[in-house]
Design a protein around this motif. Structure first.
Motif, PDB file in Angstrom:
ATOM      1  N   ALA A  57    -117.463 -35.651   1.873  1.00 19.62           N
ATOM      2  CA  ALA A  57    -118.709 -36.707   0.926  1.00 19.62           C
ATOM      3  C   ALA A  57    -119.238 -35.863   0.008  1.00 19.62           C
ATOM      4  CB  ALA A  57    -119.538 -37.225   2.060  1.00 19.62           C
ATOM      5  N   ASP A  58    -119.073 -34.518  -0.055  1.00 16.42           N
ATOM      6  CA  ASP A  58    -119.816 -33.780  -0.954  1.00 16.42           C
ATOM      7  C   ASP A  58    -119.229 -33.576  -2.406  1.00 16.42           C
ATOM      8  OD1 ASP A  58    -121.925 -33.209   0.789  1.00 16.42           O
ATOM      9  OD2 ASP A  58    -120.719 -31.556   1.725  1.00 16.42           O
ATOM     10  N   VAL A  59    -118.742 -34.745  -2.891  1.00 15.00           N
ATOM     11  CA  VAL A  59    -118.023 -35.010  -4.229  1.00 15.00           C
ATOM     12  C   VAL A  59    -118.836 -36.158  -4.909  1.00 15.00           C
ATOM     13  CG1 VAL A  59    -115.733 -33.751  -3.649  1.00 15.00           C
ATOM     14  CG2 VAL A  59    -116.029 -36.165  -3.388  1.00 15.00           C
ATOM     15  N   VAL A  60    -118.460 -36.003  -6.259  1.00 17.46           N
ATOM     16  CA  VAL A  60    -119.165 -36.890  -7.190  1.00 17.46           C
ATOM     17  C   VAL A  60    -118.038 -37.239  -8.214  1.00 17.46           C
ATOM     18  CG1 VAL A  60    -120.677 -37.520  -8.899  1.00 17.46           C
ATOM     19  CG2 VAL A  60    -121.209 -35.847  -6.887  1.00 17.46           C
ATOM     20  N   GLU A  61    -117.654 -38.657  -8.342  1.00 20.49           N
ATOM     21  CA  GLU A  61    -116.815 -39.265  -9.312  1.00 20.49           C
ATOM     22  C   GLU A  61    -117.368 -39.204 -10.590  1.00 20.49           C
ATOM     23  OE1 GLU A  61    -113.901 -42.987 -10.226  1.00 20.49           O
ATOM     24  OE2 GLU A  61    -114.995 -42.632  -8.240  1.00 20.49           O
ATOM     25  N   VAL A  62    -116.866 -38.627 -11.519  1.00 20.29           N
ATOM     26  CA  VAL A  62    -117.319 -38.634 -12.892  1.00 20.29           C
ATOM     27  C   VAL A  62    -116.251 -39.114 -14.007  1.00 20.29           C
ATOM     28  CG1 VAL A  62    -118.623 -36.302 -12.377  1.00 20.29           C
ATOM     29  CG2 VAL A  62    -116.456 -36.336 -13.460  1.00 20.29           C
ATOM     30  N   ASP A  63    -116.946 -39.545 -15.230  1.00 22.61           N
ATOM     31  CA  ASP A  63    -116.283 -40.081 -16.333  1.00 22.61           C
ATOM     32  C   ASP A  63    -115.539 -38.906 -17.165  1.00 22.61           C
ATOM     33  OD1 ASP A  63    -118.175 -39.325 -17.970  1.00 22.61           O
ATOM     34  OD2 ASP A  63    -119.051 -41.378 -18.025  1.00 22.61           O
ATOM     35  N   GLY A  64    -115.012 -39.454 -18.349  1.00 17.05           N
ATOM     36  CA  GLY A  64    -114.399 -38.414 -18.944  1.00 17.05           C
ATOM     37  C   GLY A  64    -115.413 -37.595 -19.809  1.00 17.05           C
ATOM     38  N   SER A  65    -116.575 -37.778 -19.663  1.00 18.31           N
ATOM     39  CA  SER A  65    -117.603 -36.890 -20.323  1.00 18.31           C
ATOM     40  C   SER A  65    -118.215 -36.092 -19.131  1.00 18.31           C
ATOM     41  CB  SER A  65    -118.970 -37.763 -21.036  1.00 18.31           C
ATOM     42  OG  SER A  65    -119.468 -38.414 -20.253  1.00 18.31           O
ATOM     43  N   GLY A  66    -117.992 -36.281 -18.029  1.00 20.53           N
ATOM     44  CA  GLY A  66    -118.587 -35.556 -16.984  1.00 20.53           C
ATOM     45  C   GLY A  66    -119.700 -36.011 -16.389  1.00 20.53           C
ATOM     46  N   ALA A  67    -120.028 -37.250 -16.821  1.00 19.06           N
ATOM     47  CA  ALA A  67    -121.313 -37.859 -16.184  1.00 19.06           C
ATOM     48  C   ALA A  67    -120.900 -38.565 -14.785  1.00 19.06           C
ATOM     49  CB  ALA A  67    -121.974 -38.955 -17.496  1.00 19.06           C
TER      50      ALA A  67
END
Length: 200
Positions: A57-67
């Motif tokens: 669970a210690d992950v984050v989904e980010v977009d193509g800019s890293g946000a």
């Protein structure tokens, strides 16, 4: 390509491996896996957590800019923007950012790029053991991921899947986490050899 949960399991396992090697001390370093290409989405390890103790669970989904995509409880690594840039430019399926000592020492000695040749371990890094001059690029450190991304792209060579950030650490990438790991392990050996030999 993996979903976020599957990516989280893999990223936690790889982080624990690197932490055990001393390459992700404390909360340092970060890893990512590409989830989709169009649009570009990555799973990136969360910021501020002990990399030897991550869970799925210690992950984050980010977009193509890293946000970070909205609605997630954790913040991504501050370097997620560079992960996204490498994934976009190099087509990487996984990027590992590690705090090995050898690349940082090598960058001090060869700030214009680290040249390697005629070493068998280069095959594990994806290059030929002989008659192949490998130059690992070195860029100045910055807290601005746009600046680092531009420096990476300016010196990008598709045949060399690594970037050393001076006085910081190294980025290595591959088609997946396993290939990125193999390349990182081989590069660490190569740069330890390079910095340990008198002639460099």
């Amino acid at each position: 390509m993996p979903d976020l949960r599957t990516a989280g399991l893999a990223l936690a396992a790889e982080s624990a491996r690197y932490a055990g090697l001393g390459w992700m001390r404390g909360t340092s370093g970060n890893l990512s896996v590409t989830l989709t290409r169009d649009p570009l989405r990555l799973a990136v390890t969360a910021s501020g957590l002990d990399k030897g103790e991550l869970t799925a669970a210690d992950v984050v989904e980010v977009d193509g800019s890293g946000a970070a995509l909205p609605g997630q409880p954790l913040a991504p690594s501050a370097e997620a923007g560079l992960h996204a840039r490498i994934a976009a430019v190099a087509g990487a399926g996984a990027v590992v950012h590690l705090h090995m000592l050898a690349p940082v020492v090598a960058a001090e000695r060869w700030p214009d790029g680290i040249e390697l040749s005629d070493l068998e371990m280069l095959k594990g890094f994806g290059r030929a053991a002989h008659d192949d001059l490998v130059r690992v690029p070195v860029v100045a450190n910055s807290q601005d991921m746009q600046v680092l991304g531009d420096a990476f792209e300016a010196g990008y060579d598709p045949a060399t899947p690594a970037l050393v950030v001076a006085r910081h650490g190294v980025y290595v990438w591959g088609a997946d986490l396993r290939q990125a790991r193999w390349r990182a392990e081989c590069l660490e050996w190569l740069l330890r050899f390079k910095t340990a030999t008198p002639e460099g």
